[in-house]
Design an enzyme around this catalytic site. Structure first.
Site, PDB file in Angstrom:
ATOM      1  N   LYS A  46      -9.853  -0.288   3.208  1.00  0.00           N
ATOM      2  CA  LYS A  46      -9.422  -1.682   3.135  1.00  0.00           C
ATOM      3  C   LYS A  46      -8.886  -2.123   4.488  1.00  0.00           C
ATOM      4  O   LYS A  46      -8.150  -1.382   5.144  1.00  0.00           O
ATOM      5  CB  LYS A  46      -8.343  -1.882   2.071  1.00  0.00           C
ATOM      6  CG  LYS A  46      -7.904  -3.351   1.914  1.00  0.00           C
ATOM      7  CD  LYS A  46      -7.044  -3.565   0.686  1.00  0.00           C
ATOM      8  CE  LYS A  46      -5.629  -3.082   0.862  1.00  0.00           C
ATOM      9  NZ  LYS A  46      -4.883  -3.852   1.907  1.00  0.00           N
ATOM     10  N   GLU A  98      -7.202  -5.642   6.652  1.00  0.00           N
ATOM     11  CA  GLU A  98      -6.595  -6.960   6.547  1.00  0.00           C
ATOM     12  C   GLU A  98      -7.156  -7.889   7.616  1.00  0.00           C
ATOM     13  O   GLU A  98      -7.406  -7.470   8.750  1.00  0.00           O
ATOM     14  CB  GLU A  98      -5.077  -6.868   6.740  1.00  0.00           C
ATOM     15  CG  GLU A  98      -4.353  -6.123   5.629  1.00  0.00           C
ATOM     16  CD  GLU A  98      -2.860  -6.103   5.813  1.00  0.00           C
ATOM     17  OE1 GLU A  98      -2.185  -5.417   5.026  1.00  0.00           O
ATOM     18  OE2 GLU A  98      -2.349  -6.779   6.738  1.00  0.00           O
ATOM     19  N   GLU A 135      -3.646 -12.020  -1.544  1.00  0.00           N
ATOM     20  CA  GLU A 135      -2.217 -11.765  -1.754  1.00  0.00           C
ATOM     21  C   GLU A 135      -1.385 -13.005  -1.461  1.00  0.00           C
ATOM     22  O   GLU A 135      -1.501 -13.613  -0.396  1.00  0.00           O
ATOM     23  CB  GLU A 135      -1.740 -10.609  -0.872  1.00  0.00           C
ATOM     24  CG  GLU A 135      -0.263 -10.279  -1.061  1.00  0.00           C
ATOM     25  CD  GLU A 135       0.169  -8.983  -0.425  1.00  0.00           C
ATOM     26  OE1 GLU A 135       1.358  -8.638  -0.549  1.00  0.00           O
ATOM     27  OE2 GLU A 135      -0.681  -8.299   0.179  1.00  0.00           O
ATOM     28  N   ASP A 157      -6.223   2.379   2.646  1.00  0.00           N
ATOM     29  CA  ASP A 157      -5.859   1.348   3.619  1.00  0.00           C
ATOM     30  C   ASP A 157      -6.005   1.887   5.031  1.00  0.00           C
ATOM     31  O   ASP A 157      -5.538   3.000   5.320  1.00  0.00           O
ATOM     32  CB  ASP A 157      -4.396   0.941   3.410  1.00  0.00           C
ATOM     33  CG  ASP A 157      -4.239  -0.445   2.823  1.00  0.00           C
ATOM     34  OD1 ASP A 157      -5.162  -1.262   2.978  1.00  0.00           O
ATOM     35  OD2 ASP A 157      -3.186  -0.713   2.216  1.00  0.00           O
ATOM     36  N   ASP A 213      -1.103   1.111   2.491  1.00  0.00           N
ATOM     37  CA  ASP A 213      -0.138   1.334   3.561  1.00  0.00           C
ATOM     38  C   ASP A 213       1.272   0.993   3.100  1.00  0.00           C
ATOM     39  O   ASP A 213       2.245   1.227   3.818  1.00  0.00           O
ATOM     40  CB  ASP A 213      -0.525   0.558   4.826  1.00  0.00           C
ATOM     41  CG  ASP A 213      -0.638  -0.948   4.613  1.00  0.00           C
ATOM     42  OD1 ASP A 213      -0.364  -1.423   3.493  1.00  0.00           O
ATOM     43  OD2 ASP A 213      -0.999  -1.649   5.579  1.00  0.00           O
ATOM     44  N   SER A 214       1.389   0.512   1.866  1.00  0.00           N
ATOM     45  CA  SER A 214       2.701   0.363   1.222  1.00  0.00           C
ATOM     46  C   SER A 214       3.409   1.709   1.114  1.00  0.00           C
ATOM     47  O   SER A 214       4.624   1.763   0.890  1.00  0.00           O
ATOM     48  CB  SER A 214       2.548  -0.266  -0.163  1.00  0.00           C
ATOM     49  OG  SER A 214       1.514   0.376  -0.898  1.00  0.00           O
TER      50      SER A 214
END
Length: 276
Positions: free
Chosen positions: A126, A128, A194, A96, A57-58
């Site tokens: 992925k 979070e 991270e 993501d 998602d970067s």
């Protein structure tokens, strides 16, 4: 170890699987993961032997120009993921799940993940978060969706965390360890750590059977990941944990200025670039 069984740089003639990642941890092999958002760069990284490509998602920042990862949507990331899948032939492609696409319920998470798997061809997703997303992880794994977990600095929660800061110091380290073990029990096949202290990342890595992937978490994890624009020198102010391996920004600047000067002077196109 034969070249065909090595995770990084191997030539097995098939896609890397989540089982391959676990096997690499068992034999102590470290491996790299890189982000990718289009077919051409995916093809380069795949040919270089990178075993896992993350459509992060970067992309919100490096592709779409936002200030954080929060605005990007499933519809924004689906075509990028599909392009990376088409541009690669060996790498495991992880997508993501963006902010707002899985937090409300396991059903929402499954619906979002299904789109990435069916419409874009992703091989895993992925998410979070720690214990609060365990129901989502369990539901996805039960439905056959491989899940990469993500702890520590979770950019989708940056407003709650108070900014981009190191996570897991003091008592928070014990909570992160508990989250990591719970995520493994829930079925996550790997865990991104991270911006956590290196000693904590190493302890988490030693306590889990699944591989850990560090970004700003020291050298004690099983793998490392970087945003490709960071490692190639395109990001103006990269984080402390980034090592620049090239300065593509300078290369691109020189090239486009040379092209523009040739156009302005009439030197391009030359006869060899012209059809008769």
């Amino acid at each position: 170890m034969s070249s065909s069984t090595m995770l990084y740089g191997g030539a097995s003639g098939r896609r890397v699987t989540v089982r391959d990642l676990t096997t690499a941890k068992e034999r102590g092999e470290r491996w790299p993961m890189v982000t990718a958002y289009d077919a051409m760069t995916a093809r380069v990284f795949d040919a270089a032997g990178i075993p896992v490509l993350l459509v992060g998602d970067s992309a919100a920042m490096v592709v779409y120009g936002y200030d954080s990862t929060l605005p990007v949507t499933v519809d924004d990331l689906l075509p990028l993921t599909a392009a990376v899948v088409r541009g690669s032939s060996r790498a495991l492609v992880v997508a993501d799940l963006p902010f707002g696409s899985y937090q409300s319920s396991p059903q929402q998470a499954l619906e979002s993940a299904a789109r990435f798997m069916k419409e874009a061809g992703a091989h895993a997703v992925k998410l979070e978060g720690g214990r609060r997303i365990l129901p989502q992880v369990e539901a996805l794994v039960a439905a056959g969706v491989p899940v990469m977990a993500h702890l520590g600095l979770t950019p989708q929660s940056v407003n709650v965390l108070g900014g981009y800061r190191v996570q897991g110091r003091g008592q928070a380290g014990d909570e992160l360890m508990a989250d990591a073990k719970d995520l493994e029990r829930a079925g996550a096949f790997s865990l991104v750590l991270e911006c956590v202290p290196a000693d904590l990342a190493q302890r988490v890595t030693s306590s889990l059977a699944v591989p850990t992937i560090g970004i700003g978490a020291g050298s004690g994890t099983d793998a490392q990941v970087l945003v490709w624009q960071d490692l190639m020198g395109l990001t103006p102010r990269p984080a402390r944990f980034v090592k620049r391996y090239a300065d593509l920004g300078e290369v691109m600047d020189r090239a486009v200025r040379a092209y523009a000067a040739d156009v302005a002077s009439g030197a391009f196109p030359a006869p060899e670039h012209t059809y008769s």
